[in-house]
Write a protein that holds these residues in place. Structure first.
Motif, mmCIF file in Angstrom:
data_model
loop_
_atom_site.group_PDB
_atom_site.id
_atom_site.type_symbol
_atom_site.label_atom_id
_atom_site.label_comp_id
_atom_site.label_asym_id
_atom_site.label_seq_id
_atom_site.Cartn_x
_atom_site.Cartn_y
_atom_site.Cartn_z
ATOM 1 N N ARG A 87 43.489 -22.768 -70.400
ATOM 2 C CA ARG A 87 42.438 -22.440 -68.922
ATOM 3 C C ARG A 87 42.824 -21.056 -68.302
ATOM 4 O O ARG A 87 42.282 -20.574 -67.430
ATOM 5 C CB ARG A 87 42.024 -23.659 -68.285
ATOM 6 N N SER A 88 43.940 -20.500 -68.747
ATOM 7 C CA SER A 88 44.555 -19.360 -67.819
ATOM 8 C C SER A 88 45.201 -18.589 -69.017
ATOM 9 O O SER A 88 45.393 -18.648 -70.136
ATOM 10 C CB SER A 88 45.468 -20.011 -66.773
ATOM 11 N N SER A 89 45.794 -17.434 -68.050
ATOM 12 C CA SER A 89 46.402 -16.544 -68.977
ATOM 13 C C SER A 89 47.971 -16.663 -68.832
ATOM 14 O O SER A 89 48.827 -15.617 -69.084
ATOM 15 C CB SER A 89 46.035 -14.864 -68.647
ATOM 16 N N TRP A 90 48.421 -17.410 -67.853
ATOM 17 C CA TRP A 90 49.693 -17.693 -67.643
ATOM 18 C C TRP A 90 50.602 -17.959 -68.827
ATOM 19 O O TRP A 90 50.258 -18.859 -69.841
ATOM 20 C CB TRP A 90 49.975 -18.888 -66.490
ATOM 21 N N ASP A 135 53.821 -12.451 -64.829
ATOM 22 C CA ASP A 135 52.807 -13.174 -65.574
ATOM 23 C C ASP A 135 53.308 -14.459 -66.197
ATOM 24 O O ASP A 135 52.556 -15.167 -66.892
ATOM 25 C CB ASP A 135 52.203 -12.308 -66.745
ATOM 26 N N LEU A 164 47.031 -25.461 -68.938
ATOM 27 C CA LEU A 164 47.431 -24.342 -68.321
ATOM 28 C C LEU A 164 47.095 -23.320 -69.354
ATOM 29 O O LEU A 164 46.615 -22.063 -68.905
ATOM 30 C CB LEU A 164 48.733 -24.409 -67.876
ATOM 31 N N GLU A 207 45.215 -23.662 -59.184
ATOM 32 C CA GLU A 207 44.023 -23.336 -60.107
ATOM 33 C C GLU A 207 43.688 -24.058 -61.190
ATOM 34 O O GLU A 207 42.585 -24.230 -61.252
ATOM 35 C CB GLU A 207 44.922 -21.982 -60.833
ATOM 36 N N ILE A 208 44.736 -25.096 -61.611
ATOM 37 C CA ILE A 208 44.157 -26.042 -62.614
ATOM 38 C C ILE A 208 44.298 -27.536 -62.334
ATOM 39 O O ILE A 208 43.855 -28.362 -63.018
ATOM 40 C CB ILE A 208 44.804 -25.686 -63.928
ATOM 41 N N LEU A 219 49.704 -22.328 -59.744
ATOM 42 C CA LEU A 219 49.052 -22.786 -60.891
ATOM 43 C C LEU A 219 48.440 -24.120 -60.632
ATOM 44 O O LEU A 219 47.378 -24.630 -61.180
ATOM 45 C CB LEU A 219 50.262 -23.114 -61.892
#
Length: 321
Positions: A191-194, A113, A188, A168-169, A165
């Motif tokens: 807009r994400s759960s990373w 993650d 990041l 994705e963004i 990543l």
């Protein structure tokens, strides 16, 4: 060339003075399965010639020569030409510890993650001499509020990132000339759960410079405000909740930087007063660094007063006999 496990993107503009030592720090990596993409961003010095000379010795190194378009475009071009599942960034005047890639690769391998792995940074003098000063980082994953206030990763030279990543963004915003790295991290995080998390060891050596954009304080503030406006477009609640405090922290930083640069003290005090007025929470939520800034400016002020007055005349005393 077969696909490496880590692609390194190194933007370079007129970097001939430092590039050999930077490339040497890459070639000293204990982890060997890498591809290095040097993006020569319209240099007019010997940057490209240096890379080609070393490329002849090491086929893992490639050079992409383009017209000057800024660091964000250069990094994005390198990302587009990369082939590895992990991407590391390195600026042309910074250095890596020999185990930098190995440490971050293992950090990312252990945590599926984790999106961005970064380490601690030791500062170098402009001449490349270690100062012993280490920029610390929290052990816990960084929050959006922390990132808005301070770039605790210090420099993109300190990042190893999962390639997906960027798929994705998106990449770095070429419209930003300052804080483009911070905006990408915030995008990041929002807009994400990373996760974005440090390893507790020095992996990067950052060459400090008192010239260029970083010493132009008004432009630094303007750049941060423009970055915050970009973030407002996708995280308005974050800016509404934390924007004023984050701006105050930036102003406190500028006060300290003005002091380190030896700029007039009224300028430094002006930034610090603006910081407290911008958001009084600065005194409550960050009392120690704020008090530390006050003490730093007071010491500088008192030192200046003493130097202006000079030593007391010999044979004179204010005490009674």
């Amino acid at each position: 060339m077969s696909c490496a496990e880590i692609s390194i993107v190194l933007p370079a503009y007129n970097a001939g003075a430092f590039l050999r030592s930077t490339l040497a720090s890459v070639r000293r990596q204990s982890f060997r399965d890498w591809q290095l993409l040097v993006v020569d961003d319209g240099s007019t010095d010997d940057t490209a010639a240096i890379v080609r000379e070393i490329q002849a010795e090491d086929p893992r190194i490639e050079v992409l020569s383009v017209a000057n378009g800024g660091v964000s475009r250069a990094r994005n071009l390198g990302i587009g030409h990369s082939r590895a599942p992990l991407i590391a960034f390195l600026d042309a005047d910074d250095l890596w510890a020999s185990d930098c890639l190995a440490v971050h690769r293992e950090h990312l391998r252990q945590d599926p993650d984790l999106g961005v792995s970064f380490g601690l940074v030791e500062l170098l003098t402009p001449g490349g001499v270690p100062t012993g000063k280490i920029c610390r980082a929290p052990r816990a994953p960084l929050s959006a509020a922390q990132l808005l206030a301070e770039n605790l990763t210090i420099t993109t030279s300190n990042w190893v990132v999962r390639r997906r990543l960027f798929e994705e963004i998106g990449g770095f915003d070429p419209d930003l000339r300052h804080c483009e790295d911070l905006e990408w991290l915030l995008r990041l995080r929002c807009r994400s759960s990373w996760r974005i998390q440090a390893v507790p060891r020095v992996t990067t050596f950052y060459r400090s410079s008192e010239g260029g954009l970083s010493s132009q304080l008004p432009r630094m503030e303007e750049g941060w405000l423009r970055m915050a406006d970009h973030v407002r477009s996708y995280a308005p609640d974050l800016i509404a909740r934390e924007g004023a405090l984050a701006h105050a922290i930036q102003l406190r930083y500028l006060a300290l930087r003005a002091t380190r640069l030896g700029l007039p003290l009224p300028l430094a005090w002006g930034y610090l007063r603006r910081a407290v007025r911008r958001d009084g929470r600065l005194l409550v939520r960050q009392p120690r660094p704020t008090l530390g800034a006050v003490m730093t400016l007071l010491r500088r002020t008192l030192t200046g007063v003493f130097h202006r007055r000079g030593p007391a005349a010999p044979g004179r005393s204010s005490g009674r006999r």
